[in-house]
Write an enzyme that holds these catalytic residues in place. Structure first.
Site, mmCIF file in Angstrom:
data_model
loop_
_atom_site.group_PDB
_atom_site.id
_atom_site.type_symbol
_atom_site.label_atom_id
_atom_site.label_comp_id
_atom_site.label_asym_id
_atom_site.label_seq_id
_atom_site.Cartn_x
_atom_site.Cartn_y
_atom_site.Cartn_z
ATOM 1 N N LEU A 1 33.147 -9.515 28.756
ATOM 2 C CA LEU A 1 33.795 -8.266 28.381
ATOM 3 C C LEU A 1 35.194 -8.282 28.970
ATOM 4 C CD1 LEU A 1 30.967 -5.642 29.156
ATOM 5 C CD2 LEU A 1 31.614 -6.538 26.909
ATOM 6 N N ASP A 2 36.146 -7.674 28.267
ATOM 7 C CA ASP A 2 37.497 -7.578 28.806
ATOM 8 C C ASP A 2 37.479 -6.808 30.122
ATOM 9 O OD1 ASP A 2 38.450 -8.867 26.553
ATOM 10 O OD2 ASP A 2 38.817 -7.005 25.471
ATOM 11 N N LYS A 3 38.491 -7.017 30.926
ATOM 12 C CA LYS A 3 38.569 -6.395 32.250
ATOM 13 C C LYS A 3 38.310 -4.889 32.204
ATOM 14 C CE LYS A 3 41.961 -5.339 35.868
ATOM 15 N NZ LYS A 3 43.385 -5.398 36.256
ATOM 16 N N THR B 1 37.048 -3.107 29.599
ATOM 17 C CA THR B 1 35.944 -2.681 28.740
ATOM 18 C C THR B 1 34.710 -2.545 29.606
ATOM 19 O OG1 THR B 1 36.851 -3.752 26.760
ATOM 20 C CG2 THR B 1 34.496 -3.285 26.773
ATOM 21 N N ARG C 1 39.265 -4.725 19.390
ATOM 22 C CA ARG C 1 40.593 -4.171 19.621
ATOM 23 C C ARG C 1 41.575 -4.620 18.542
ATOM 24 N NH1 ARG C 1 41.509 -5.947 25.732
ATOM 25 N NH2 ARG C 1 43.468 -4.788 25.463
#
Length: 310
Positions: free
Chosen positions: A133-135, A137, A236
């Protein structure tokens, strides 16, 4: 790795960046500067040198040195755990694995303290990590605790039998109630830190996102996303391409204020469904919404009530 220039092209670093889409341009420039590139059998350290048809380029990519990972006592929000896997509710701001700029304080460092046998599962640099997961998110992320679990979970992701569902707040109001976005994603041609819609011919990879409106909130919308593929920044990028970027996204939206101090994009990995690697039983885990996202939704609902009274 040996490449031969077949047609009129540009300078060395741009050519290599186009030919090797899985390596960032900055990394290619670094390899050139470090003497890992030969042009016509001679070491070339100039990234700006112009190429000619017939030029031979030899590129040597040194083996990545394993990161020295340290266990760190960082609290974990555990949603599910047994001897094969663990599913966590990741908070915003927590990087999943160490990388340049984030050598420690990551989810992996926390996992090493919680699961001492994790090192080596699926590789020394990202032990146990089967998806990320993105930082900023938040939400559900699964980590394998054994090699069997790692291989099984990876196979589920590749076969698209594991189901990953997200909730996100987007700017604007989509005209339809649901839809699918089938557009390939690759590294942005000018900004290598960003992803973009890039054709397959230019190095993009197939990316499919399904979406459905959960709640209309005036000029904002709560959307349920389901991933069929798992490209970097997929939701995104696809949301921005729709003309409805994720609220608070620092890269793909204008980021105008919504009255809530968000740590990043309003995107949450809400539900994760997968098959247990040993028993075969279906595991379904729902990650509670973070307080910032709950607050955002409450404020947007309140605004609708105010507007409807006037």
């Amino acid at each position: 790795m040996l490449l031969q220039v077949q047609e009129k092209t540009d300078r060395l670093d741009r050519y290599l960046s186009q030919e090797l889409s899985d390596i960032s341009r900055s990394r290619i420039q670094q390899l050139i500067e470090q003497g890992n590139v030969q042009l016509n059998d001679k070491v070339c350290t100039s990234k700006k040198i112009n190429l000619k048809i017939g030029d031979r380029i030899t590129l040597e990519i040194p083996e990545v040195q394993p990161l020295k990972l340290q266990a760190e006592d960082i609290p974990l929000d555990i949603l599910y755990e047994d001897d094969q896997l663990i599913i966590l509710n990741k908070p915003a701001g927590l990087v999943v694995h160490p990388a340049p700029g984030h050598p420690d304080g990551t989810l992996v460092n926390a996992l090493l303290a919680h699961c001492p046998d994790l090192p080596g599962i699926g590789g020394v640099q990202r032990p146990g990590i089967v998806h990320r997961l993105d930082k900023d998110t938040t939400g559900a992320i699964a980590i394998a605790k054994t090699d069997i679990a790692f291989q099984h979970l990876q196979a589920q992701l590749q076969a698209k039998t594991a189901r990953r569902e997200y909730l996100g707040v987007v700017y604007g109001a989509p005209k339809t109630e649901s839809g699918s976005i089938d557009l390939p994603i690759g590294r942005h041609p000018q900004d290598r830190k960003k992803m973009a819609i890039v054709s397959i011919e230019q190095g993009g990879r197939n990316a499919i996102t399904h979406w459905q409106i959960r709640e209309r909130l005036g000029n904002y919308t709560l959307v349920h996303f389901q991933l069929e593929t798992g490209r970097t920044h997929q939701i995104r990028v696809h949301s921005a391409k729709m003309g409805h970027p994720i609220v608070g996204d620092p890269i793909y939206s204008s980021c105008h204020s919504v009255g809530v101090n968000l740590p990043g994009q309003a995107l949450h990995a809400w539900r994760l469904k997968l098959q247990h690697p040993i028993s075969g039983n279906l595991i379904e885990v729902t990650a509670p919404l973070p307080q910032t996202l709950t607050t955002l939704l409450e404020i947007l609902r309140r605004r609708i009530g105010i507007y409807s009274e006037n």
